[in-house]
Design a protein around this motif. Structure first.
Motif, PDB file in Angstrom:
ATOM      1  N   LEU A   2     -30.335 135.071  20.231  1.00  0.00           N
ATOM      2  CA  LEU A   2     -30.082 135.031  18.650  1.00  0.00           C
ATOM      3  C   LEU A   2     -30.023 133.818  18.244  1.00  0.00           C
ATOM      4  O   LEU A   2     -29.698 132.723  18.853  1.00  0.00           O
ATOM      5  N   THR A  10     -22.729 138.322  13.937  1.00  0.00           N
ATOM      6  CA  THR A  10     -22.501 139.110  14.644  1.00  0.00           C
ATOM      7  C   THR A  10     -21.133 139.123  15.163  1.00  0.00           C
ATOM      8  O   THR A  10     -20.248 140.029  15.186  1.00  0.00           O
ATOM      9  N   THR A  48     -19.994 149.605  20.489  1.00  0.00           N
ATOM     10  CA  THR A  48     -21.307 149.463  20.716  1.00  0.00           C
ATOM     11  C   THR A  48     -22.113 150.529  20.829  1.00  0.00           C
ATOM     12  O   THR A  48     -23.266 150.950  20.276  1.00  0.00           O
ATOM     13  N   ASN A  52     -24.656 152.763  17.878  1.00  0.00           N
ATOM     14  CA  ASN A  52     -26.040 153.015  18.395  1.00  0.00           C
ATOM     15  C   ASN A  52     -26.334 154.548  18.697  1.00  0.00           C
ATOM     16  O   ASN A  52     -27.258 154.879  19.461  1.00  0.00           O
ATOM     17  N   THR A  59     -29.252 149.864  22.967  1.00  0.00           N
ATOM     18  CA  THR A  59     -28.253 149.045  22.759  1.00  0.00           C
ATOM     19  C   THR A  59     -28.772 147.610  23.151  1.00  0.00           C
ATOM     20  O   THR A  59     -29.410 147.367  24.106  1.00  0.00           O
ATOM     21  N   ASN A  60     -28.342 146.317  22.423  1.00  0.00           N
ATOM     22  CA  ASN A  60     -28.543 145.107  22.491  1.00  0.00           C
ATOM     23  C   ASN A  60     -27.655 144.352  23.437  1.00  0.00           C
ATOM     24  O   ASN A  60     -26.575 144.693  23.092  1.00  0.00           O
ATOM     25  N   TYR A  62     -26.921 141.485  23.986  1.00  0.00           N
ATOM     26  CA  TYR A  62     -25.944 140.510  23.434  1.00  0.00           C
ATOM     27  C   TYR A  62     -24.867 140.851  22.297  1.00  0.00           C
ATOM     28  O   TYR A  62     -23.891 140.461  22.208  1.00  0.00           O
ATOM     29  N   ASP A  63     -25.102 141.938  21.393  1.00  0.00           N
ATOM     30  CA  ASP A  63     -24.271 142.509  20.612  1.00  0.00           C
ATOM     31  C   ASP A  63     -23.444 143.237  21.399  1.00  0.00           C
ATOM     32  O   ASP A  63     -21.999 143.130  21.022  1.00  0.00           O
TER      33      ASP A  63
END
Length: 88
Positions: A2, A10, A48, A52, A59-60, A62-63
């Motif tokens: 990121l 975020t 999360t 999604n 799914t990321n 980091y997020d």
């Protein structure tokens, strides 16, 4: 990885979204620190997956990690409010 502005966006989005607001609310429901942490992790994971469409492939990481950390911190703040407010 990121970028810095993506990271700040975020974090800010998670504070103002489900992990932040619901995390504080769930943390205020208990006086036990460990239960507040568990509730924070759960709300981070649920947020999360909810955004999604319950698809783990999209799914990321980091997020998800940022959402979990914000959920834990928010629920700990809610638990601290509950514990300190009860002693006044």
């Amino acid at each position: 990885m990121l970028g810095f502005l993506d990271f700040l966006g975020t974090v800010g989005g998670n504070i103002l979204s489900l992990p932040g607001i619901v995390g504080v609310g769930l943390g205020m429901m208990t006086r036990k620190w460990t239960l507040a942490v568990i509730l924070g992790v759960l709300i981070g994971i649920i947020e999360t997956l909810l955004f999604n469409d319950f698809n783990l492939a999209g799914t990321n990481v980091y997020d998800a990690a940022i959402a979990i950390v914000i959920g834990v911190m928010a629920s700990l703040v809610g638990c601290a409010i509950r514990r300190k407010g009860a002693t006044v």
